[in-house]
Scaffold this motif. Structure first.
Motif, PDB file in Angstrom:
ATOM      1  N   ARG A  33       0.810  -1.215   0.000  1.00 31.23           N
ATOM      2  CA  ARG A  33       0.000   0.000   0.000  1.00 31.23           C
ATOM      3  C   ARG A  33       0.847   1.271   0.000  1.00 31.23           C
ATOM      4  NH1 ARG A  33      -4.722   0.689   4.335  1.00 31.23           N
ATOM      5  NH2 ARG A  33      -5.901  -0.466   2.802  1.00 31.23           N
ATOM      6  N   GLU A  43       5.630  -3.682  -9.924  1.00 29.20           N
ATOM      7  CA  GLU A  43       4.539  -2.766 -10.229  1.00 29.20           C
ATOM      8  C   GLU A  43       4.364  -2.658 -11.735  1.00 29.20           C
ATOM      9  OE1 GLU A  43       3.179   1.221  -8.129  1.00 29.20           O
ATOM     10  OE2 GLU A  43       5.062   1.493  -9.185  1.00 29.20           O
ATOM     11  N   ALA A 121      -6.821  -5.319  -2.370  1.00 32.53           N
ATOM     12  CA  ALA A 121      -5.624  -6.160  -2.297  1.00 32.53           C
ATOM     13  C   ALA A 121      -6.013  -7.503  -1.733  1.00 32.53           C
ATOM     14  CB  ALA A 121      -4.567  -5.518  -1.409  1.00 32.53           C
ATOM     15  N   TYR A 122      -5.327  -8.530  -2.212  1.00 34.49           N
ATOM     16  CA  TYR A 122      -5.472  -9.817  -1.564  1.00 34.49           C
ATOM     17  C   TYR A 122      -4.122 -10.288  -1.079  1.00 34.49           C
ATOM     18  CZ  TYR A 122      -4.516 -12.407  -6.036  1.00 34.49           C
ATOM     19  OH  TYR A 122      -3.993 -12.915  -7.189  1.00 34.49           O
ATOM     20  N   GLU A 133       1.495 -10.165  -1.055  1.00 30.27           N
ATOM     21  CA  GLU A 133       0.282  -9.367  -1.222  1.00 30.27           C
ATOM     22  C   GLU A 133       0.271  -8.750  -2.607  1.00 30.27           C
ATOM     23  OE1 GLU A 133      -1.158  -6.918   2.259  1.00 30.27           O
ATOM     24  OE2 GLU A 133      -0.593  -5.308   0.871  1.00 30.27           O
ATOM     25  N   GLU A 134      -0.943  -8.597  -3.175  1.00 26.25           N
ATOM     26  CA  GLU A 134      -1.087  -7.989  -4.493  1.00 26.25           C
ATOM     27  C   GLU A 134      -2.254  -7.017  -4.473  1.00 26.25           C
ATOM     28  OE1 GLU A 134      -0.284  -9.567  -8.939  1.00 26.25           O
ATOM     29  OE2 GLU A 134      -1.293 -10.951  -7.576  1.00 26.25           O
ATOM     30  N   LEU A 135      -2.006  -5.814  -4.980  1.00 33.12           N
ATOM     31  CA  LEU A 135      -2.998  -4.743  -5.027  1.00 33.12           C
ATOM     32  C   LEU A 135      -3.398  -4.499  -6.472  1.00 33.12           C
ATOM     33  CD1 LEU A 135      -4.475  -2.201  -3.810  1.00 33.12           C
ATOM     34  CD2 LEU A 135      -2.326  -0.973  -4.170  1.00 33.12           C
ATOM     35  N   GLU A 137      -5.747  -1.789  -8.609  1.00 35.13           N
ATOM     36  CA  GLU A 137      -6.520  -0.553  -8.451  1.00 35.13           C
ATOM     37  C   GLU A 137      -6.620   0.214  -9.752  1.00 35.13           C
ATOM     38  OE1 GLU A 137      -4.939   2.570  -5.939  1.00 35.13           O
ATOM     39  OE2 GLU A 137      -2.907   1.893  -6.319  1.00 35.13           O
ATOM     40  N   ARG A 152       0.387  -3.683  -7.877  1.00 32.95           N
ATOM     41  CA  ARG A 152       1.585  -3.650  -7.030  1.00 32.95           C
ATOM     42  C   ARG A 152       1.619  -4.966  -6.280  1.00 32.95           C
ATOM     43  NH1 ARG A 152       2.725   1.377  -3.540  1.00 32.95           N
ATOM     44  NH2 ARG A 152       4.630   1.567  -4.740  1.00 32.95           N
ATOM     45  N   ALA A 153       2.761  -5.602  -6.264  1.00 37.12           N
ATOM     46  CA  ALA A 153       2.855  -6.905  -5.601  1.00 37.12           C
ATOM     47  C   ALA A 153       4.241  -7.111  -5.017  1.00 37.12           C
ATOM     48  CB  ALA A 153       2.551  -8.024  -6.591  1.00 37.12           C
TER      49      ALA A 153
END
Length: 193
Positions: A33, A43, A121-122, A133-135, A137, A152-153
Motif C-alpha cells: 500500500r 509494479e 488487495a489480496y 500481497e497484491e494490489l 486498483e 503492485r505486488a
C-alpha cells in the motif's frame, strides 16, 4: 497445491472450503500500500481509458475480476465479491501443470462512492505457492482525465517447487502483469463486466 492436470470443479470447491479459515502466509497487511519505494516490489501501471465513463467501466471490471481474464489464470468463485475477508482460489496453468493457490481480500482502496480511486488487495494464504500481497486498483487523474490501472505486488516463494523454480516464477509474474493490463484495457474499452 500443484496438479498434473486441471482440477475438477469439486476439487476447486473443496480447496475453497478448506481455505476459509487458513491464516495469511505473510505480514503485515498493507505491505504494498505504501507509496514509498520498497525493495522487492513489482509494479505495472498502464492507462486503460479516459474520462468518468471509462473509470466506471474499469471499476466494474475490477469488481468482476476481469484483470484475470487472460486465458492461463482464473479465479474461483467466478463472481466473488471484492469485500474484505472474501477467499478466492487462483488457478494457474503453467509449464504443463496446474497450481491452485488460496488468497483472501485484505483491504480495499477508495470505494463505490469514490469518484477517483477504486481497488482491493489480496494476501496469500498458507496453501499458496508464494507468500505476499497484491494490489489491483484503478484511478482517474483529475487534471488529465486519464484512467490508470495499477498492480503492485511483493512475494517470496513458499512452496519448495516455487523456490527451486524462482526464475520461472518471476517470469510468470511479469507475464501476469502484462496480460492483466491488457485484459483491463479490453474490459474498459468494451465495458464488458
Amino acid at each position: 497445491m500443484f496438479l498434473a492436470r486441471r482440477p475438477s470443479r469439486n476439487t476447486i470447491d473443496r480447496f475453497l472450503l478448506d481455505s476459509q479459515d487458513l491464516p495469511l502466509s505473510y505480514g503485515p497487511i498493507g505491505i504494498v500500500r505504501a507509496e514509498t519505494g520498497r525493495q522487492g516490489l513489482d509494479e505495472a501501471i498502464v492507462a486503460v481509458g479516459r474520462g468518468k465513463t471509462d473509470f466506471a467501466r474499469a471499476r466494474a471490471a475490477l469488481m468482476a475480476w476481469k484483470q484475470f481474464d487472460i486465458g492461463w489464470v482464473e479465479t474461483f468463485p467466478r463472481h466473488a465479491p471484492v469485500a474484505v475477508g472474501t477467499v478466492v482460489a487462483v488457478l494457474i496453468r503453467h509449464l504443463g501443470f496446474w497450481s491452485l493457490n488460496g488468497c483472501r481480500v485484505v483491504y480495499s482502496v477508495g470505494g463505490l462512492d469514490d469518484a477517483a480511486r477504486f481497488g482491493f488487495a489480496y494476501g496469500t494464504l498458507t496453501n499458496h505457492a508464494e507468500s505476499g500481497e497484491e494490489l489491483f486498483e484503478v484511478f482517474i487523474d483529475q487534471q488529465t482525465d486519464v484512467v490508470t490501472y495499477r498492480i503492485r505486488a511483493t512475494s517470496s516463494p513458499q512452496a519448495a517447487l516455487a523456490r527451486v523454480g524462482q526464475p520461472i516464477v518471476r517470469a510468470l509474474q511479469a507475464r501476469f502483469r502484462r496480460d492483466s493490463a491488457a485484459a483491463m484495457k479490453r474490459a474498459t474499452r468494451t465495458g464488458s463486466s
